[in-house]
Design a protein around this motif. Sequence first.
Motif, mmCIF file in Angstrom:
data_model
loop_
_atom_site.group_PDB
_atom_site.id
_atom_site.type_symbol
_atom_site.label_atom_id
_atom_site.label_comp_id
_atom_site.label_asym_id
_atom_site.label_seq_id
_atom_site.Cartn_x
_atom_site.Cartn_y
_atom_site.Cartn_z
ATOM 1 N N PRO A 107 0.814 -1.126 0.016
ATOM 2 C CA PRO A 107 0.107 -0.032 -0.035
ATOM 3 C C PRO A 107 0.748 1.008 0.017
ATOM 4 C CG PRO A 107 -0.781 -1.406 1.472
ATOM 5 C CD PRO A 107 0.527 -2.151 1.142
ATOM 6 N N GLY A 108 0.591 2.136 -0.842
ATOM 7 C CA GLY A 108 1.245 3.322 -0.948
ATOM 8 C C GLY A 108 2.679 3.303 -1.637
ATOM 9 N N LYS A 109 3.132 2.052 -2.124
ATOM 10 C CA LYS A 109 4.333 2.063 -2.963
ATOM 11 C C LYS A 109 4.319 1.619 -4.150
ATOM 12 C CE LYS A 109 6.809 0.873 1.669
ATOM 13 N NZ LYS A 109 7.805 0.044 2.247
ATOM 14 N N GLU A 110 5.469 1.664 -4.651
ATOM 15 C CA GLU A 110 5.331 1.360 -6.328
ATOM 16 C C GLU A 110 5.720 -0.223 -6.131
ATOM 17 O OE1 GLU A 110 5.123 5.056 -7.770
ATOM 18 O OE2 GLU A 110 5.968 3.446 -9.037
ATOM 19 N N LEU A 140 9.362 -14.951 6.653
ATOM 20 C CA LEU A 140 8.843 -14.041 5.937
ATOM 21 C C LEU A 140 8.836 -12.777 6.914
ATOM 22 C CD1 LEU A 140 5.763 -15.556 4.494
ATOM 23 C CD2 LEU A 140 7.006 -13.980 3.293
ATOM 24 N N LYS A 141 8.820 -11.538 6.789
ATOM 25 C CA LYS A 141 8.997 -10.266 7.411
ATOM 26 C C LYS A 141 7.769 -9.364 7.328
ATOM 27 C CE LYS A 141 13.841 -10.434 6.655
ATOM 28 N NZ LYS A 141 15.071 -9.615 6.433
ATOM 29 N N PRO A 142 7.321 -8.696 8.082
ATOM 30 C CA PRO A 142 6.262 -7.900 7.963
ATOM 31 C C PRO A 142 6.311 -6.762 6.869
ATOM 32 C CG PRO A 142 6.573 -8.016 10.380
ATOM 33 C CD PRO A 142 7.726 -8.571 9.756
ATOM 34 N N GLU A 143 7.467 -6.814 6.352
ATOM 35 C CA GLU A 143 7.809 -5.734 5.323
ATOM 36 C C GLU A 143 7.634 -6.362 3.956
ATOM 37 O OE1 GLU A 143 9.846 -6.247 7.662
ATOM 38 O OE2 GLU A 143 11.935 -6.150 7.179
ATOM 39 N N ASP A 144 7.353 -7.737 3.984
ATOM 40 C CA ASP A 144 6.995 -8.695 2.788
ATOM 41 C C ASP A 144 5.367 -8.491 2.496
ATOM 42 O OD1 ASP A 144 9.172 -11.095 3.802
ATOM 43 O OD2 ASP A 144 9.548 -9.660 2.219
ATOM 44 N N THR A 145 4.653 -7.883 3.526
ATOM 45 C CA THR A 145 3.260 -7.590 3.294
ATOM 46 C C THR A 145 3.026 -6.842 2.003
ATOM 47 O OG1 THR A 145 2.638 -7.582 5.438
ATOM 48 C CG2 THR A 145 1.246 -6.609 3.933
ATOM 49 N N ALA A 146 2.184 -7.535 0.918
ATOM 50 C CA ALA A 146 1.827 -6.851 -0.248
ATOM 51 C C ALA A 146 1.084 -7.817 -1.085
ATOM 52 C CB ALA A 146 3.388 -6.639 -0.921
ATOM 53 N N VAL A 147 0.584 -7.052 -2.448
ATOM 54 C CA VAL A 147 -0.315 -7.892 -3.257
ATOM 55 C C VAL A 147 0.932 -8.237 -4.131
ATOM 56 C CG1 VAL A 147 -1.837 -8.244 -4.870
ATOM 57 C CG2 VAL A 147 -2.342 -6.754 -2.882
ATOM 58 N N TYR A 148 0.907 -9.892 -4.332
ATOM 59 C CA TYR A 148 2.028 -10.599 -5.088
ATOM 60 C C TYR A 148 1.321 -10.717 -6.259
ATOM 61 C CZ TYR A 148 5.261 -10.704 -1.381
ATOM 62 O OH TYR A 148 6.204 -10.326 -0.314
#
Length: 127
Positions: free
Chosen positions: A41-44, A86-94
């Motif tokens: 969210p909010g990132k490229e 896995l790390k929290p920063e891996d949270t994303a739509v893949y």
Amino acid sequence: QVQLVESGGGLVQAGGSLRLSCAASGRIFSRYTMAWFRQAPGKEREFVAAISWRDGSTDYAVSVRGRFGISRENAKNTVYLQMNSLKPEDTAVYFCAAAPAFYTGTAFRTGATYDYWGQGTQVTVSS
């Protein structure tokens, strides 16, 4: 025409594992390159990993190297992304992507190189 359908996303605790799958309809020829991208969210959108359908050579983003593994199963026209530690920063739509071209290097880390995209699958890593 190639259609891609991702699956395998979900909620996992930090340190856990998930395996994403990308099933391709239509024939994937040996000259294709397949990849995974992600967008938080909010990132490229960012490159995660790529694999050559012809010879299985792989490439990874620095942020996931040593933790994620991309593989393919030719008979099933399926690409996988095994995600460990896995790390929290891996949270994303893949997103799964396909390019009708032989893998040649860093150009395949760019989303514009790919012609076909899946709808995405959500991965959420809790701390």
